[in-house]
Design an enzyme around this catalytic site. Sequence first.
Site, short mmCIF file in Angstrom:
data_model
loop_
_atom_site.label_atom_id
_atom_site.label_comp_id
_atom_site.label_asym_id
_atom_site.label_seq_id
_atom_site.Cartn_x
_atom_site.Cartn_y
_atom_site.Cartn_z
N GLU A 100 0.83 -1.22 -0.13
CA GLU A 100 -0.05 0.09 -0.03
C GLU A 100 0.76 1.19 -0.09
O GLU A 100 2.09 1.34 0.56
CB GLU A 100 -0.90 0.04 1.32
CG GLU A 100 -1.68 1.27 1.27
CD GLU A 100 -2.89 1.18 2.35
OE1 GLU A 100 -2.67 0.63 3.36
OE2 GLU A 100 -3.81 2.02 1.97
N CYS A 119 -6.65 0.89 2.57
CA CYS A 119 -7.45 2.11 2.67
C CYS A 119 -7.14 2.92 1.36
O CYS A 119 -8.37 3.76 0.78
CB CYS A 119 -7.36 2.86 3.61
SG CYS A 119 -7.95 1.96 5.09
N ASN A 143 -12.54 -3.55 0.82
CA ASN A 143 -11.30 -3.52 1.77
C ASN A 143 -11.97 -3.09 3.08
O ASN A 143 -12.59 -2.13 3.32
CB ASN A 143 -10.30 -2.57 1.36
CG ASN A 143 -9.26 -2.37 2.57
OD1 ASN A 143 -8.52 -3.35 2.90
ND2 ASN A 143 -9.18 -1.20 3.15
N GLU A 144 -12.02 -4.16 3.84
CA GLU A 144 -12.25 -4.02 5.28
C GLU A 144 -13.66 -3.09 5.60
O GLU A 144 -13.56 -2.15 6.36
CB GLU A 144 -11.22 -3.71 6.31
CG GLU A 144 -10.67 -2.55 6.15
CD GLU A 144 -9.69 -2.19 7.37
OE1 GLU A 144 -9.56 -0.97 7.76
OE2 GLU A 144 -8.88 -3.03 7.64
O1 AHR Z 1 -2.29 -1.54 6.84
C1 AHR Z 1 -2.69 -0.26 7.03
C2 AHR Z 1 -4.42 0.05 7.05
O2 AHR Z 1 -4.89 -0.78 7.97
C3 AHR Z 1 -4.92 -0.34 5.66
O3 AHR Z 1 -5.04 0.85 4.84
C4 AHR Z 1 -6.34 -0.40 6.13
O4 AHR Z 1 -6.98 -1.54 5.15
C5 AHR Z 1 -6.29 -1.12 7.48
O5 AHR Z 1 -7.19 -0.50 8.22
#
Ligand code: AHR
Length: 818
Positions: free
Chosen positions: A212, A414, A550-551
């Site tokens: 990321e 994120c 994503n989550e």
């Molecule tokens: O890994 C850091 C963050 O943690 C990621 O962007 C997110 O998916 C999670 O909350």
Amino acid sequence: MAIMSITSAKVVALNTLPADSVYLFSYAADNGRTGLRLAYSENGKDWKSLGVNSPIDFVKSDFGPWGSHKTMFDPVLKRTDAGWRLTWFVSGKRQTVACADSRDFKKWSPQQYADIKDAGKFDVVSTDSPTEITVKIGDKEYKGQCRPVERKVVDTLLAFSQQRHEKDMQNAERMEDDSIRFADLKPFRVSLSRSDLPHVNVSPDLFGIFFEDINYGADGGLYAELIQNRDFEYKPNESGTDGWGPAFAWSLYDKSGKLPLSFSETNPLHPNNKTYLSLSANNKGFNLENSGFDGINLKKDNTYRFSFFVRLPQGGKRKFTVCLLDNSNNPVATQRITVSGNEWGKYSAVLKPNADVKDGHLRIVIPSKTDCDIDMVSLFPSDTYKGRPNGLRRDLAETLEALKPKFVRFPGGCVAHGNGIDNIYDWKGSVGALEERKPLYNLWGYHQTRGLGYHEFLEFCEDIGASPLPVLSAGVPCQNSGRAWCGSTNELTTMGQQNGMPDDMLDSYIQDILDLIEYCNGSTNTTWGALRAKNGHPEPFNLKYLGIGNEDMITEVFEERFRKIYNAVRKAHPDIQIVGTVGPFFEGTDYDEGWRLARELHIPIVDEHYYVEPGWLINNQDYYDDYSRGIDATKVYLGEYASHVPGRKSNMETALSTALYLTAVERNSDIVAMTSYAPLLAKKGHTQWRPDLIYFDNDSVNLTTDYYIQKLYGNNQGDKYLPVKAKFDTYNKAARKRVGVSLMNDSKTGAQILKLVNANPVAVTVSQDLLSNGGEYEVTSFYGEPADEQVVPMTEIKTVNADIELPPYSFMVIKTKK
Ligand code: AHR
């Protein structure tokens, strides 16, 4: 309206408590920072909070950005036929109302949010009315709601509090307390032998990496570009407080000193890259300088490719000079570049420093009496990973390659679903000519040029032999999006913090997703396959996984959009394995709802996330043992996880607790198909999140203890997990839990791989008949004190006997010698 009924509630006299009942008091404290808290009383005078030692938050508001923004004010509980309905205000402004239901205060429905004027829709017919009172719990007074409830309600809550407390105690298990916890523990022995249980087929993609652009992971990190803000597209944040803007990292001087930079957007190089530097020269000429990302790191005798786009509005020809300088302003490399004409043109030069420079900068000398427009100023080392021109920093890319990841997840996290709908990562804006890419604000608080875009990610996967796993938004932005709700009242102005894409936008978004699959896998006769070829890769990238979501909070808004995307992709590309999402925790509403949806839709894989304490990992090694198996059971991608200790360090405690847990993951690798530790990269001085697997600065790469665990697992995977029986000569349950064993075979090479973890403060002797007694093996040992951060594993070829000694706090990998 439910939320307003607090003030008009009928006052119930507290002395009319029905038989077999107690008073239940509900409240939120600490200026909204807690969630729903409950207390009870037998007599309406003496109150005890529910929770052992400290009160429990039975449900927390999930509205707004992370952390202290998520607040709960004036919670009101009402009875419903199915249990309880809780409504509350999400901030002290009391403009936005939230609502959630629960049968038992343990599991909660997804939360819904509405403007106060629409809060009537959350109302229910109540069978009782609470009384607003102030009570004293301990030495503090709290205002909240009181009602009589049957004693069994409180009895259940007391049992729940006790269970929660026991779990919390387990999670809080820290190795720094081991001298007390294991005061009487003596070195012990464990005998290992093969069990009769059948082998487990191990997922070939069990260990991968999660990339990321957080902590300057891409620009200023893995992406080898040395010029910061090369496109002059940096934008200030919404409050304008961060000092970002088109001039960031740039300075302009003439002989009299520093000058302001001037920019224009008229007739830009490309509409996606609007801002450029527009200089009207004085007689003396200018020096334009870029300070790179914390300086520019240069190596003597390496070559660096400089390029920029320039036009001379007055036409004609001019000679520019480009120099690389050390931090005392001494040039270490210089080239002259002749620029001509009033159309944008790309000019380049190769520079070869005559000295090593750690904190250098770039200077472009603009000749006197020259009006010029400048954009896309770039400096790349030629020595990128695999020598790719728009490539990756070699040392970092090789560090990732050494993990032998079987897949690479990108572009987040994120970052993938962004801070608000307009910040969702659009893959199309990240491919093609660099000057045509759409720069994007990064929700971690900085800027992405997206020079490291989808095409480069896909090439990197190919270079390291990993499967690409792009993760795309499910048509909703990050569940913690601030911008979806920062209206004039600083609260929600439209429905839901996850106010997902409207229908027409969603349709074209779904088309974008299908186009991505075509870009990756389509023939060069297709529109997007042809673009892939134009971008330098006629062969398909063989995409097999695609993450959607994503989550996220699994709400109606999410579900509606996810279903549409899922169905469209399944229909067009049944061969693509979709990876769904089940929220940010190992339990809770999103986890339950996400799994419900996964089972209903037969989603092939879902992405679980949990950042937890070492105690959680030690005490939950059975987490996957009862997951449902079966031919079309949804599998797990443990997509983000890490062991977190106070101070967020990576040390032997985090490493060993992870290693231990991974032996259990390997045992369950029929159902856990993929895993990736998160986050991956962090630039020193620009770290938004800790711990990370790899820290770096411009010149060096520091590997963490957790990196070595990932490397040892990624490099030592077999395809058959062989169950093993363990017999301990200690009855100490806590000590037994801290021994991990995983035995695998690799059918391709015939190698046996035995992983042994001893996270105890004493040595453990493993007597085993799993390996051939007296045979030579490649043995890697990794041990140290729990707080040690700088530990490196050692590998040697050794004879392995029936008894193997595991030092205290150690991890050992024993593999058949090649
Ligand atoms: O890994 C850091 C963050 O943690 C990621 O962007 C997110 O998916 C999670 O909350």
